[in-house]
Design a protein around this motif. Structure first.
Motif, mmCIF file in Angstrom:
data_model
loop_
_atom_site.group_PDB
_atom_site.id
_atom_site.type_symbol
_atom_site.label_atom_id
_atom_site.label_comp_id
_atom_site.label_asym_id
_atom_site.label_seq_id
_atom_site.Cartn_x
_atom_site.Cartn_y
_atom_site.Cartn_z
ATOM 1 N N SER A 1 28.627 5.072 21.088
ATOM 2 C CA SER A 1 27.280 4.627 21.454
ATOM 3 C C SER A 1 26.304 5.277 20.492
ATOM 4 O O SER A 1 26.214 6.548 20.380
ATOM 5 C CB SER A 1 26.994 5.308 22.777
ATOM 6 N N HIS A 2 25.384 4.325 19.719
ATOM 7 C CA HIS A 2 24.394 4.960 18.832
ATOM 8 C C HIS A 2 23.568 5.713 19.559
ATOM 9 O O HIS A 2 23.352 5.449 20.712
ATOM 10 C CB HIS A 2 24.198 4.151 17.870
ATOM 11 N N GLY A 3 22.520 6.510 18.847
ATOM 12 C CA GLY A 3 21.490 7.121 19.410
ATOM 13 C C GLY A 3 20.299 6.109 19.746
ATOM 14 O O GLY A 3 20.251 5.222 19.269
ATOM 15 N N SER A 4 19.201 6.581 20.245
ATOM 16 C CA SER A 4 17.961 5.877 20.526
ATOM 17 C C SER A 4 17.371 5.336 19.328
ATOM 18 O O SER A 4 17.231 6.116 18.262
ATOM 19 C CB SER A 4 17.093 6.717 21.461
ATOM 20 N N HIS B 1 17.468 -3.499 23.326
ATOM 21 C CA HIS B 1 16.000 -2.921 23.589
ATOM 22 C C HIS B 1 16.201 -1.730 23.276
ATOM 23 O O HIS B 1 15.094 -0.943 23.777
ATOM 24 C CB HIS B 1 15.636 -3.658 25.150
ATOM 25 N N ASN B 2 17.012 -0.923 22.678
ATOM 26 C CA ASN B 2 17.001 0.439 22.039
ATOM 27 C C ASN B 2 17.779 0.473 20.849
ATOM 28 O O ASN B 2 18.467 1.448 20.758
ATOM 29 C CB ASN B 2 17.665 1.276 23.393
ATOM 30 N N ASN B 3 17.426 -0.270 19.821
ATOM 31 C CA ASN B 3 18.064 -0.086 18.758
ATOM 32 C C ASN B 3 16.782 -0.098 17.519
ATOM 33 O O ASN B 3 15.591 -0.374 17.705
ATOM 34 C CB ASN B 3 18.904 -1.405 18.453
ATOM 35 N N ASP C 1 13.313 -1.814 20.012
ATOM 36 C CA ASP C 1 13.135 -0.630 20.476
ATOM 37 C C ASP C 1 12.166 -0.678 21.879
ATOM 38 O O ASP C 1 11.597 0.188 22.093
ATOM 39 C CB ASP C 1 12.815 0.580 19.708
ATOM 40 N N SER C 2 12.243 -1.718 22.206
ATOM 41 C CA SER C 2 10.812 -2.069 23.233
ATOM 42 C C SER C 2 11.364 -1.300 24.708
ATOM 43 O O SER C 2 10.284 -1.196 25.374
ATOM 44 C CB SER C 2 10.900 -3.502 23.418
ATOM 45 N N ALA C 3 12.482 -0.984 24.675
ATOM 46 C CA ALA C 3 12.922 -0.268 25.942
ATOM 47 C C ALA C 3 13.017 1.342 25.765
ATOM 48 O O ALA C 3 13.578 1.989 26.645
ATOM 49 C CB ALA C 3 14.038 -0.844 26.854
ATOM 50 N N VAL C 4 12.610 1.774 24.832
ATOM 51 C CA VAL C 4 12.979 3.154 24.215
ATOM 52 C C VAL C 4 12.440 4.099 25.493
ATOM 53 O O VAL C 4 11.212 3.938 25.784
ATOM 54 C CB VAL C 4 12.408 3.503 22.899
ATOM 55 N N GLY C 5 13.428 4.975 25.897
ATOM 56 C CA GLY C 5 12.963 6.132 26.781
ATOM 57 C C GLY C 5 12.682 5.784 28.281
ATOM 58 O O GLY C 5 12.344 6.411 28.851
ATOM 59 N N SER C 6 12.792 4.512 28.398
ATOM 60 C CA SER C 6 12.765 3.906 30.032
ATOM 61 C C SER C 6 13.871 4.244 30.745
ATOM 62 O O SER C 6 14.877 4.574 30.380
ATOM 63 C CB SER C 6 12.554 2.412 29.925
ATOM 64 N N ALA C 7 13.825 4.310 32.122
ATOM 65 C CA ALA C 7 14.758 4.525 33.037
ATOM 66 C C ALA C 7 15.760 3.419 32.695
ATOM 67 O O ALA C 7 17.040 3.704 33.058
ATOM 68 C CB ALA C 7 14.114 4.482 34.406
ATOM 69 N N TYR D 1 8.447 13.094 25.014
ATOM 70 C CA TYR D 1 8.791 11.825 25.335
ATOM 71 C C TYR D 1 8.701 11.579 26.775
ATOM 72 O O TYR D 1 8.575 10.166 26.898
ATOM 73 C CB TYR D 1 10.272 11.682 25.097
ATOM 74 N N GLU D 2 8.753 12.298 27.531
ATOM 75 C CA GLU D 2 8.859 12.099 29.256
ATOM 76 C C GLU D 2 9.619 10.989 29.540
ATOM 77 O O GLU D 2 9.189 10.015 30.053
ATOM 78 C CB GLU D 2 7.342 12.185 29.578
ATOM 79 N N VAL D 3 10.816 10.930 29.094
ATOM 80 C CA VAL D 3 11.766 9.890 29.362
ATOM 81 C C VAL D 3 11.993 9.781 30.660
ATOM 82 O O VAL D 3 12.010 10.795 31.313
ATOM 83 C CB VAL D 3 13.189 9.964 28.616
ATOM 84 N N ILE D 4 12.334 8.659 31.233
ATOM 85 C CA ILE D 4 12.834 8.073 32.710
ATOM 86 C C ILE D 4 11.700 8.458 33.647
ATOM 87 O O ILE D 4 11.119 7.417 34.278
ATOM 88 C CB ILE D 4 14.112 8.959 33.027
#
Length: 312
Positions: free
Chosen positions: A60-63, A91-93, A97-103, A177-180
């Motif tokens: 699994s690659h990183g964000s 969506h996180n590549n 990267d449109s979904a970066v950091g999302s839940a 980043y305040e992810v999720i």
């Protein structure tokens, strides 16, 4: 026995969309240099797979990364008798990267790996040459988080929210980043996809930041190997790799990579593009990425050989 590294591409399907996959594997066909974007592969593209049945590592690659980011690690594993499957997270590549950091992204990554694993095991060509009893999961950064969720970790979102609130000064980049939580996600635990087919887990500079207190890791029963970059400015010590190490119920095989930065675990790139890639490709003074990777690769293969029942 050592092999050459074969290479090909596949595609899996997931409810988030098509999942492009890279596949490295043992072959007796001589390898050749092949430029792939910023990387230099040394592979036998579409070479015949060597006779036998081989253990599998799913990466699994990183964000914001790609399926090629750990290509030299994958090559080394293939040369040492492992098949390596690397899906590119939708969506996180690097390309989307449109979904970066999302839940949604944090939750769906483990399912992406399951979709890719289901695909390759069901494939008429690849399924028969994979040993289904000897499968490991590997991840870097957010991919390290993903790998841990695949083997039973349950991300505690309340712990993440507390970390962001209490440690913003000490872990500023990750906290910023305040992810999720920025999505308004307010359940205690983030839903993820556990997969009992994995018999070992490797995490390089994995994300935690309060997500993995002891209760969140209590169901991990497989051997775990963790690498921490000594000078990681993205995921600050002791809030990530060390936090996981201290909270794992059965400990882990733990290594600190001296002088390394967060992105030092990515495979080396062509010299002619290094200046354009900033910290993704350039390291701290006194750190040689190739030399460090040579040592890390040996540690990874030794760990896998012991952790999996194949005993290669």
């Amino acid at each position: 026995m050592t092999y050459h590294a074969g290479f090909t591409t596949l595609r899996a399907s997931d409810r988030d969309g098509t999942v492009p996959c890279a596949l490295w594997y043992p072959t007796e066909t001589p390898a050749q240099d092949l430029r792939q974007g910023v990387y230099n592969f040394h592979v036998a593209k579409n070479g015949d797979i060597a006779p036998g049945c081989f253990p599998l590592v799913v990466m699994s690659h990183g964000s914001g990364g790609t399926r090629f980011g750990h290509c030299k690690t994958a090559e080394f594993l293939a040369e040492n008798g492992y098949i390596v499957l690397v899906p590119e997270h939708p969506h996180n590549n690097f390309f989307d990267d449109s979904a970066v950091g999302s839940a949604r992204s944090y939750s769906g990554r483990s399912r992406h790996l399951k979709s890719a694993l289901d695909m390759v095991l069901a494939d008429n060509k690849w399924g028969p040459v994979i040993d289904p009893q000897n499968i490991a999961v590997f991840g870097f950064s957010l991919g390290g988080f993903t790998a841990l969720t695949c083997v039973g970790a349950t991300p505690y979102v309340k712990g993440l929210a507390r970390h962001i609130r209490m440690n913003r000064e000490f872990d500023p980049i990750f906290s910023g980043y305040e992810v999720i939580v920025r999505d308004g996600f307010d359940e205690d635990y983030l839903p993820v996809t556990y997969d009992p087919r994995y018999k070992a887990c490797i995490a390089l500079a994995p994300v935690s930041g309060g997500l993995f207190p002891p209760a969140s890791l209590q169901n991990i029963k497989v051997p775990v190997q963790i690498f921490r970059a000594e000078h990681d400015m993205i995921l600050r010590h002791p809030f990530h790799s060390t936090e996981i190490r201290e909270n794992l119920p059965n400990g882990c095989d733990y290594h600190v990579t001296k002088k390394a930065g967060h992105f030092s675990y990515l495979s080396p790139v062509h010299e002619d593009v290094k200046s354009q890639l900033g910290e993704l490709a350039n390291d701290n003074p006194g750190f040689d990425r190739q030399t460090a990777h040579d040592k890390i690769h040996v540690l990874i293969v030794d760990f896998l050989n012991k952790a999996l029942s194949c005993g290669r």
